[in-house]
Design an enzyme around this catalytic site. Structure first.
Site, PDB file in Angstrom:
ATOM      1  N   ARG A 122       0.813  -1.232   0.000  1.00 53.77           N
ATOM      2  CA  ARG A 122       0.000   0.000   0.000  1.00 53.77           C
ATOM      3  C   ARG A 122       0.843   1.278   0.000  1.00 53.77           C
ATOM      4  O   ARG A 122       0.365   2.343   0.364  1.00 53.77           O
ATOM      5  CB  ARG A 122      -0.997   0.015   1.159  1.00 53.77           C
ATOM      6  CG  ARG A 122      -2.031  -1.102   1.075  1.00 53.77           C
ATOM      7  CD  ARG A 122      -3.153  -0.893   2.082  1.00 53.77           C
ATOM      8  NE  ARG A 122      -4.184  -1.897   1.903  1.00 53.77           N
ATOM      9  CZ  ARG A 122      -4.231  -3.043   2.578  1.00 53.77           C
ATOM     10  NH1 ARG A 122      -3.296  -3.316   3.485  1.00 53.77           N
ATOM     11  NH2 ARG A 122      -5.204  -3.908   2.355  1.00 53.77           N
ATOM     12  N   LYS A 144       3.743  11.187 -11.116  1.00 56.16           N
ATOM     13  CA  LYS A 144       2.897  10.403 -12.018  1.00 56.16           C
ATOM     14  C   LYS A 144       3.580   9.061 -12.285  1.00 56.16           C
ATOM     15  O   LYS A 144       4.719   9.020 -12.757  1.00 56.16           O
ATOM     16  CB  LYS A 144       2.673  11.133 -13.334  1.00 56.16           C
ATOM     17  CG  LYS A 144       1.563  12.150 -13.306  1.00 56.16           C
ATOM     18  CD  LYS A 144       1.288  12.640 -14.728  1.00 56.16           C
ATOM     19  CE  LYS A 144       0.113  13.594 -14.767  1.00 56.16           C
ATOM     20  NZ  LYS A 144      -0.168  14.051 -16.142  1.00 56.16           N
ATOM     21  N   GLU A 186      10.490  17.649 -24.569  1.00 59.74           N
ATOM     22  CA  GLU A 186       9.909  18.108 -23.305  1.00 59.74           C
ATOM     23  C   GLU A 186      10.493  19.457 -22.891  1.00 59.74           C
ATOM     24  O   GLU A 186       9.785  20.299 -22.316  1.00 59.74           O
ATOM     25  CB  GLU A 186      10.154  17.067 -22.205  1.00 59.74           C
ATOM     26  CG  GLU A 186       9.460  15.731 -22.435  1.00 59.74           C
ATOM     27  CD  GLU A 186       7.954  15.779 -22.199  1.00 59.74           C
ATOM     28  OE1 GLU A 186       7.445  16.822 -21.764  1.00 59.74           O
ATOM     29  OE2 GLU A 186       7.288  14.759 -22.460  1.00 59.74           O
ATOM     30  N   LYS A 230       8.667  22.457 -13.917  1.00 56.99           N
ATOM     31  CA  LYS A 230       7.866  21.306 -13.495  1.00 56.99           C
ATOM     32  C   LYS A 230       7.579  21.381 -11.994  1.00 56.99           C
ATOM     33  O   LYS A 230       6.438  21.140 -11.556  1.00 56.99           O
ATOM     34  CB  LYS A 230       8.619  20.008 -13.824  1.00 56.99           C
ATOM     35  CG  LYS A 230       7.884  18.711 -13.464  1.00 56.99           C
ATOM     36  CD  LYS A 230       6.782  18.404 -14.440  1.00 56.99           C
ATOM     37  CE  LYS A 230       6.052  17.094 -14.135  1.00 56.99           C
ATOM     38  NZ  LYS A 230       6.686  15.919 -14.740  1.00 56.99           N
ATOM     39  N   GLU A 240      -3.182  17.286 -10.834  1.00 58.53           N
ATOM     40  CA  GLU A 240      -3.749  17.675 -12.124  1.00 58.53           C
ATOM     41  C   GLU A 240      -5.227  18.016 -12.045  1.00 58.53           C
ATOM     42  O   GLU A 240      -6.046  17.569 -12.850  1.00 58.53           O
ATOM     43  CB  GLU A 240      -3.524  16.565 -13.163  1.00 58.53           C
ATOM     44  CG  GLU A 240      -3.519  17.079 -14.598  1.00 58.53           C
ATOM     45  CD  GLU A 240      -3.071  16.024 -15.588  1.00 58.53           C
ATOM     46  OE1 GLU A 240      -3.880  15.663 -16.439  1.00 58.53           O
ATOM     47  OE2 GLU A 240      -1.917  15.582 -15.485  1.00 58.53           O
ATOM     48  N   ARG A 244      -1.798  21.976 -13.608  1.00 56.57           N
ATOM     49  CA  ARG A 244      -0.877  20.943 -14.065  1.00 56.57           C
ATOM     50  C   ARG A 244      -1.249  20.373 -15.427  1.00 56.57           C
ATOM     51  O   ARG A 244      -0.404  19.802 -16.128  1.00 56.57           O
ATOM     52  CB  ARG A 244      -0.799  19.822 -13.020  1.00 56.57           C
ATOM     53  CG  ARG A 244       0.253  18.768 -13.360  1.00 56.57           C
ATOM     54  CD  ARG A 244       0.539  17.833 -12.208  1.00 56.57           C
ATOM     55  NE  ARG A 244       1.499  16.816 -12.615  1.00 56.57           N
ATOM     56  CZ  ARG A 244       2.069  15.950 -11.784  1.00 56.57           C
ATOM     57  NH1 ARG A 244       1.773  15.969 -10.500  1.00 56.57           N
ATOM     58  NH2 ARG A 244       2.940  15.055 -12.239  1.00 56.57           N
ATOM     59  N   ASN A 248       0.596  18.675 -20.227  1.00 59.39           N
ATOM     60  CA  ASN A 248       0.246  17.693 -21.249  1.00 59.39           C
ATOM     61  C   ASN A 248       0.325  18.269 -22.659  1.00 59.39           C
ATOM     62  O   ASN A 248      -0.124  17.627 -23.617  1.00 59.39           O
ATOM     63  CB  ASN A 248      -1.167  17.150 -20.998  1.00 59.39           C
ATOM     64  CG  ASN A 248      -1.236  16.298 -19.751  1.00 59.39           C
ATOM     65  OD1 ASN A 248      -0.440  15.392 -19.570  1.00 59.39           O
ATOM     66  ND2 ASN A 248      -2.186  16.616 -18.881  1.00 59.39           N
ATOM     67  N   HIS A 251       0.903  16.149 -25.786  1.00 61.31           N
ATOM     68  CA  HIS A 251       0.760  14.748 -25.399  1.00 61.31           C
ATOM     69  C   HIS A 251      -0.558  14.121 -25.852  1.00 61.31           C
ATOM     70  O   HIS A 251      -0.653  12.904 -25.936  1.00 61.31           O
ATOM     71  CB  HIS A 251       0.883  14.613 -23.872  1.00 61.31           C
ATOM     72  CG  HIS A 251       2.273  14.832 -23.364  1.00 61.31           C
ATOM     73  ND1 HIS A 251       2.956  16.007 -23.563  1.00 61.31           N
ATOM     74  CD2 HIS A 251       3.115  14.027 -22.656  1.00 61.31           C
ATOM     75  CE1 HIS A 251       4.155  15.909 -22.998  1.00 61.31           C
ATOM     76  NE2 HIS A 251       4.269  14.721 -22.461  1.00 61.31           N
ATOM     77  N   HIS A 255       0.301  10.870 -27.520  1.00 63.93           N
ATOM     78  CA  HIS A 255       0.028   9.559 -26.931  1.00 63.93           C
ATOM     79  C   HIS A 255      -0.728   8.659 -27.905  1.00 63.93           C
ATOM     80  O   HIS A 255      -0.485   7.444 -27.956  1.00 63.93           O
ATOM     81  CB  HIS A 255      -0.782   9.717 -25.642  1.00 63.93           C
ATOM     82  CG  HIS A 255       0.047  10.123 -24.466  1.00 63.93           C
ATOM     83  ND1 HIS A 255      -0.511  10.486 -23.261  1.00 63.93           N
ATOM     84  CD2 HIS A 255       1.379  10.219 -24.302  1.00 63.93           C
ATOM     85  CE1 HIS A 255       0.450  10.793 -22.406  1.00 63.93           C
ATOM     86  NE2 HIS A 255       1.601  10.637 -23.021  1.00 63.93           N
ATOM     87  N   HIS A 268       8.561   8.442 -27.303  1.00 65.51           N
ATOM     88  CA  HIS A 268       7.686   9.413 -26.635  1.00 65.51           C
ATOM     89  C   HIS A 268       7.991  10.846 -27.054  1.00 65.51           C
ATOM     90  O   HIS A 268       7.081  11.621 -27.391  1.00 65.51           O
ATOM     91  CB  HIS A 268       7.811   9.270 -25.118  1.00 65.51           C
ATOM     92  CG  HIS A 268       6.981  10.255 -24.353  1.00 65.51           C
ATOM     93  ND1 HIS A 268       5.599  10.239 -24.361  1.00 65.51           N
ATOM     94  CD2 HIS A 268       7.335  11.314 -23.572  1.00 65.51           C
ATOM     95  CE1 HIS A 268       5.136  11.230 -23.613  1.00 65.51           C
ATOM     96  NE2 HIS A 268       6.172  11.903 -23.133  1.00 65.51           N
TER      97      HIS A 268
END
Length: 364
Positions: A122, A144, A186, A230, A240, A244, A248, A251, A255, A268
């Site tokens: 956990r 993330k 990026e 960042k 997010e 935030r 993206n 992306h 993606h 990527h």
């Protein structure tokens, strides 16, 4: 040169340290965090061959009980099956709630290790030691984590912040040129959405396509300014729910391109480069930003020798359909991050399918 950046969070802040030779100091820095004795280093064969023993030696010298888990390299292995290997290694090494996973690698290793740490018992500690430019400026920071589903990137994941991020610019010496270019996507992203001065600096700098052509001082500046951007955004919006989302940029379509090419033909950063060109063109069509700024972005992406066209044979209809599986879809609407000027962006769900088709047609 050394930079220390703090990600300020309500529950547990952490530091990003950027310094040549930082890998050799990891053991002492982890000791300061009062982490448990057992450590599992997760890496891939190539990265571990270069830096694994060196990193494990510094941890052993600092008094940690260290073992390793080696996973195959590549985005196509970012799956629940690979994740199971980390869990199996954690079980064999009897990791406890006080134990730590150390991610030594690029974004794939960092994301999978972070997700394993989020879910083992956990939640246990994770330390990120990124070895690619892309991971240094983006993936290792912000918590993330996740793995891919066959129908979408990072659909299985969790937020789990690292206890520490250690960035050693010297490890980029062994990074292939193509992977360095992927990371520059990026960096350019931060210039477009957040830092106009960084964008201008990249425009005026010599070649950005390979590590050996980037001056040490410029590399330190690229790493520091990108990580500051960042960290600032994540500090304001950890999960997010607002600001935030601008991270993206590029992306959404990126993606989809990655997923539809099976995570093989396009990496990527290359997909993000294509996605930024598409998003910029959409913003021009919607009169949100100027054709001049769009051309500046296009020129910088090309300067970094990143692709600006869709891969041959990729169907526009499949891309538009794939957008519906994106994590950012809300009430059936795809949310796009669109630039409004160099250094500023906005988020909108008002981009119609017809416009997306129109822009994608120009990229074929």
């Amino acid at each position: 040169m050394k930079s220390v950046i703090t990600v300020e969070l309500p529950q547990q802040s952490y530091e990003i340290t950027i310094a040549p030779g930082a890998v050799d100091d990891l053991g002492s820095w982890m000791n300061r965090l009062c982490l448990g004795q057992k450590v599992l280093v997760v890496s891939n064969p190539m990265i571990f061959r270069h830096y694994g023993q060196r990193l494990m030696d510094t941890l052993t010298e600092a008094g940690f009980e260290v073992n390793s888990c080696i996973l195959p390299a590549g985005e196509r292995y970012k799956t629940p099956m690979s994740l199971q290997k980390i869990y199996d290694a954690a079980l064999v090494q009897r990791l406890e709630r006080s134990s730590t996973l150390v991610a030594l690698g690029g974004g794939v290793i960092g994301d999978m290790t972070g997700f394993a740490a989020a879910t083992w018992l956990r939640g246990i500690a994770v330390v990120q030691v990124p070895t690619s430019l892309l991971a240094m400026v983006d993936a290792a920071i912000g918590g993330k984590t996740g793995v891919n589903h066959p129908h979408g990137k990072n659909l299985i994941g969790a937020f789990h912040q690292p206890r520490l991020v250690v960035i050693d610019p010297q490890v980029l010496k062994t990074l292939p040129a193509r992977e360095f270019r992927a990371g520059m996507a990026e960096v350019i992203k931060y210039g477009v959405i957040w830092d106009a001065a960084l964008f201008a600096q990249l425009e005026s700098s010599p070649r950005l396509d390979q590590r050996r052509y980037v001056r040490e001082s410029l590399l330190q500046e690229i790493l520091t300014r990108s990580c500051e951007a960042k960290a600032h955004v994540v500090s304001q919006d950890e999960k997010e729910s607002g600001l935030r989302a601008i991270l993206n940029y590029g992306h959404t379509i990126g993606h989809a391109v990655e997923s539809l090419t099976g995570y093989r033909g396009v990496n990527h950063g290359e997909a993000v480069g294509i996605g930024m060109v598409a998003a910029g063109a959409i913003a021009v069509e919607m009169q949100l930003w100027s054709q001049g700024d769009h051309q500046r972005q296009l020129a910088l992406i090309q300067k970094a020798r990143l692709p600006t066209q869709l891969p041959p044979g990729l169907d526009r209809g499949e891309i538009v359909a794939a957008l519906q599986t994106d994590k950012k879809v809300a009430a059936g609407r795809v949310r796009f991050v669109l630039p409004t000027q160099i250094g500023t962006a906005t988020v909108t769900d008002q981009v119609g399918s017809a416009l997306i088709h129109k822009v994608l047609a120009t990229l074929q």
